[in-house]
Design a protein around this motif. Structure first.
Motif, short mmCIF file in Angstrom:
data_model
loop_
_atom_site.label_atom_id
_atom_site.label_comp_id
_atom_site.label_asym_id
_atom_site.label_seq_id
_atom_site.Cartn_x
_atom_site.Cartn_y
_atom_site.Cartn_z
N GLU A 16 40.78 39.83 14.38
CA GLU A 16 39.69 39.18 15.11
C GLU A 16 39.82 39.50 16.60
OE1 GLU A 16 36.84 37.17 14.72
OE2 GLU A 16 36.90 37.53 16.88
N ARG A 17 38.73 40.01 17.17
CA ARG A 17 38.82 40.45 18.58
C ARG A 17 38.91 39.27 19.55
NH1 ARG A 17 32.69 42.82 18.99
NH2 ARG A 17 31.66 40.91 18.35
N ASN A 22 34.87 33.07 16.85
CA ASN A 22 34.51 33.70 18.13
C ASN A 22 33.01 33.69 18.40
OD1 ASN A 22 35.16 35.30 20.48
ND2 ASN A 22 34.22 37.02 19.40
N THR A 23 32.20 33.99 17.38
CA THR A 23 30.76 34.06 17.65
C THR A 23 30.23 32.70 18.09
OG1 THR A 23 30.34 33.75 15.30
CG2 THR A 23 30.24 35.99 16.11
N TRP A 24 30.75 31.65 17.47
CA TRP A 24 30.28 30.29 17.82
C TRP A 24 30.79 29.89 19.19
CZ3 TRP A 24 26.60 28.88 14.58
CH2 TRP A 24 26.60 29.43 13.30
N ARG A 28 26.49 31.62 21.33
CA ARG A 28 25.45 30.65 20.97
C ARG A 28 25.10 29.78 22.17
NH1 ARG A 28 25.90 33.70 17.19
NH2 ARG A 28 26.69 33.21 15.13
N LEU A 34 23.80 23.40 13.72
CA LEU A 34 23.52 24.16 12.51
C LEU A 34 22.19 23.71 11.95
CD1 LEU A 34 26.79 24.56 10.42
CD2 LEU A 34 25.81 26.07 12.14
N LEU A 35 21.46 24.63 11.36
CA LEU A 35 20.20 24.26 10.70
C LEU A 35 20.46 23.91 9.24
CD1 LEU A 35 19.34 26.97 8.94
CD2 LEU A 35 18.60 27.77 11.16
N THR A 36 21.70 24.10 8.80
CA THR A 36 22.09 23.70 7.45
C THR A 36 22.79 22.34 7.53
OG1 THR A 36 23.95 25.18 7.87
CG2 THR A 36 22.29 25.94 6.34
N VAL A 83 39.26 45.84 16.58
CA VAL A 83 39.30 47.06 15.77
C VAL A 83 38.49 48.12 16.52
CG1 VAL A 83 38.61 48.11 13.58
CG2 VAL A 83 39.56 45.78 13.62
N SER A 111 32.65 41.81 10.10
CA SER A 111 32.47 41.74 11.55
C SER A 111 31.15 41.10 11.96
CB SER A 111 32.59 43.15 12.14
OG SER A 111 31.76 44.03 11.44
N GLY A 112 30.40 40.61 10.98
CA GLY A 112 29.20 39.85 11.30
C GLY A 112 27.94 40.70 11.30
N THR A 372 23.59 34.94 3.80
CA THR A 372 23.52 34.92 5.26
C THR A 372 24.00 33.60 5.84
OG1 THR A 372 22.06 35.63 7.06
CG2 THR A 372 21.17 34.03 5.52
N LEU A 373 24.23 32.63 4.95
CA LEU A 373 24.68 31.31 5.41
C LEU A 373 26.19 31.17 5.22
CD1 LEU A 373 21.94 29.10 3.70
CD2 LEU A 373 22.00 29.90 6.07
N ILE A 374 26.78 30.26 5.98
CA ILE A 374 28.20 29.94 5.80
C ILE A 374 28.44 29.59 4.33
CG2 ILE A 374 29.97 28.24 6.38
CD1 ILE A 374 28.57 28.07 9.19
C1 LIG Z 1 21.89 31.72 16.21
C2 LIG Z 1 22.46 31.63 14.83
C3 LIG Z 1 22.43 30.42 14.16
C4 LIG Z 1 22.94 30.30 12.87
N1 LIG Z 1 22.88 29.10 12.24
C5 LIG Z 1 23.41 28.98 11.01
C6 LIG Z 1 23.40 27.71 10.33
O1 LIG Z 1 22.85 26.74 10.81
N2 LIG Z 1 24.00 27.64 9.11
C7 LIG Z 1 24.60 28.71 8.51
O2 LIG Z 1 25.12 28.57 7.40
N3 LIG Z 1 24.60 29.92 9.12
C8 LIG Z 1 24.02 30.06 10.34
N4 LIG Z 1 24.02 31.28 10.97
C9 LIG Z 1 24.59 32.41 10.23
C10 LIG Z 1 26.10 32.42 10.47
O3 LIG Z 1 26.35 32.87 11.76
C11 LIG Z 1 26.77 33.28 9.49
O4 LIG Z 1 26.56 32.78 8.21
C12 LIG Z 1 28.27 33.29 9.70
O5 LIG Z 1 28.59 33.34 11.04
C13 LIG Z 1 28.85 34.49 9.05
O6 LIG Z 1 30.21 34.50 9.36
P1 LIG Z 1 30.97 35.84 9.49
O7 LIG Z 1 32.42 35.49 9.68
O8 LIG Z 1 30.59 36.75 8.38
O9 LIG Z 1 30.35 36.51 10.81
P2 LIG Z 1 30.55 36.13 12.32
O10 LIG Z 1 30.52 34.66 12.52
O11 LIG Z 1 29.57 36.96 13.08
O12 LIG Z 1 32.04 36.61 12.62
C14 LIG Z 1 32.38 37.97 12.73
C15 LIG Z 1 33.66 38.05 13.53
O13 LIG Z 1 34.08 39.40 13.61
C16 LIG Z 1 34.58 39.62 14.92
N5 LIG Z 1 34.47 41.07 15.20
C17 LIG Z 1 33.34 41.81 15.28
N6 LIG Z 1 33.63 43.09 15.56
C18 LIG Z 1 34.98 43.17 15.64
C19 LIG Z 1 35.91 44.24 15.90
N7 LIG Z 1 35.49 45.49 16.12
N8 LIG Z 1 37.23 43.94 15.88
C20 LIG Z 1 37.66 42.67 15.64
N9 LIG Z 1 36.85 41.64 15.40
C21 LIG Z 1 35.52 41.88 15.39
C22 LIG Z 1 33.71 38.78 15.83
O14 LIG Z 1 34.38 38.46 17.02
C23 LIG Z 1 33.48 37.54 14.97
O15 LIG Z 1 34.38 36.52 15.20
C24 LIG Z 1 23.51 31.44 12.25
C25 LIG Z 1 23.54 32.66 12.92
C26 LIG Z 1 23.02 32.75 14.20
C27 LIG Z 1 23.07 34.09 14.90
#
Ligand SMILES: Cc1cc2nc3c(=O)[nH]c(=O)nc-3n(C[C@H](O)[C@H](O)[C@H](O)COP(=O)(O)OP(=O)(O)OC[C@H]3O[C@@H](n4cnc5c(N)ncnc54)[C@H](O)[C@@H]3O)c2cc1C
Length: 401
Positions: A16-17, A22-24, A28, A34-36, A83, A111-112, A372-374
């Protein structure tokens, strides 16, 4: 995924970078909830048991929830490790990071899907007098100059941001492209409850007619607020937000041009919403719940003024800020494998990537509508970790994922 791999005794590491969640923490806006609903963020081995299952987590609560989960499952996370490349080798994969290299037999791309906010190519024609921010950079109205704001995009991010900014006293013009309207509460229950119960969120990627299209569908126009109100375009018009069509371009002399399709966009959105509500009504009927459920109803159509403006001069000082909330895209610039399509998206079949031993998780409609949801991560991780185990067993040799 880490929890599922641990359950299957697969030696692995999570890179994790930033920090966990991290994204949260970094991408944001401050007031986001959250909308869920709380009950819906179920992760493997974890479900909500607090006092407010129907509430919506605030941003600090989301961060705490994910960080607590990582600690609880003892996820082997290496934070502050970016990475920089993933390449194929004879034995598997070489993952290079700013903290050293890893050799592994399998890689999970987690990585999202929302690494960059989408900004149109013509954004460089925005006059210098107008500040621009993406939905990822926006934090709160205090960041913005006083004066008008053009928010581009009317899905969940755009409508929430438009609502907050307009209420701060900065008049908002909202540019509306494709979106899907949704009531927060329907027939006495949260819309997400119905979608979950009726199996809409469990619909599989191999069951839909056009999966490429389904993966591009914008998120429902929903917001989580303590009063559980519906935040649709009618609610925004009611407080004074001005609606215009999709931003089609900006001329060289700084005039924003809006598509004339606003009325159609809104009609289509109403149609899609009503299709979903019909499906819910049908589920209630088939399950003989009509007598114990509030009666069905339909929202009035989205109100669109007779002749919405088709242009807006960005040089007059009326608009001080533009916020791009027109969707997000992933960043795979570090992925040095021949698995990306023309648009830079990973080519995969339900998360199984064409390069053997590479998996994808966390992208829209990866394996199910809820991917696409948590809440969708758990089922996808179970399926993909099973596949990954079979892959490792097919060519045994002990090495990390
Ligand atoms: C504005 C917004 C609101 C949302 N609201 C909701 C909600 O209400 N309910 C819900 O269920 N979902 C919601 N989502 C969707 C939610 O973000 C995803 O379901 C969830 O974050 C997916 O988790 P993830 O770990 O796959 O991705 P992410 O949360 O995006 O995590 C990816 C991680 O990878 C890391 N990363 C990326 N590139 C690299 C690299 N090269 N090297 C190392 N680390 C890296 C990032 O730092 C990050 O921490 C929302 C999304 C957005 C954008």
């Amino acid at each position: 995924m880490s929890r599922c791999l641990a359950e299957r005794a697969i030696d692995h590491v999570v890179l994790e970078r930033g920090e966990v969640a991290n994204t949260w923490r970094t991408e944001r806006w401050d007031s986001l909830r959250l909308l869920t609903p709380n009950w819906q963020s179920r992760l493997p081995g974890f479900s909500y048991n607090g006092a407010d299952p129907d509430g919506y987590r605030t941003l600090p609560e989301v961060i705490a929830f994910i960080a607590t989960y990582a600690r609880t499952i003892s996820a082997p996370v290496r934070t502050r490790t970016t990475v920089t490349s993933v390449r194929g080798t004879e034995a598997g994969y070489l993952v290079q990071t700013d903290q050293g290299d890893w050799a592994c037999r399998a890689v999970v791309l987690a990585s999202g899907a929302f690494n960059f906010a989408c900004v149109p190519g013509f954004a460089d024609r925005v006059p210098r007098s107008v500040a621009t921010l993406t939905a990822q950079q926006y934090r709160n109205p205090g960041q913005l100059a006083n004066g008008g704001v053009l928010v581009v995009g009317a899905s969940s991010s755009g409508t929430q941001i438009a609502n907050e900014i307009h209420r701060s006293g900065r008049p908002v013009t909202l540019s509306v492209g494709e979106h899907i309207r949704a009531p927060r509460v329907y027939r006495g229950k949260d819309l997400k409850w119905w979608m979950d119960a009726a199996g809409v969120l469990d619909e599989r990627y191999d069951e839909v007619d056009d999966i490429a299209r389904a993966r591009r569908v914008p998120s429902l126009q929903l917001a989580g607020s303590p009063d559980r109100s519906t935040l649709d375009l009618n609610a925004l018009v009611k407080i004074g937000v001005r609606l215009v069509g999709r931003l089609a371009g900006i001329t060289e002399n700084g005039r924003a041009q809006f598509a004339g399709s606003l009325r159609n966009m809104c009609a289509l959105s109403d149609l899609k919403m009503n299709r979903l509500l019909n499906l819910i009504d049908e589920w209630v009927r088939v399950n003989e719940l009509d007598d114990t459920t509030e009666p069905p109803y339909r929202l009035p159509p989205t109100y669109v003024e007779e002749a919405p403006p088709l242009g807006l001069d960005l040089t007059t000082g009326e608009i001080k800020t533009i916020i791009w909330a027109a969707g997000y895209r992933p960043d795979y610039s570090w992925l040095k494998l021949p698995v990306l399509d023309r648009k830079g998206m990973v080519h995969h079949d339900g998360g199984v990537v064409s390069s053997a031993g590479v998996y994808l998780i966390g992208t829209p409609f990866l394996r199910r509508r809820k991917s696409t949801l948590i809440d969708g991560a758990g089922d996808d991780a179970r399926d993909l970790s099973d596949h990954l185990v079979s892959y490792l067993l097919s060519s045994p040799s002990r090495m990390r994922v």
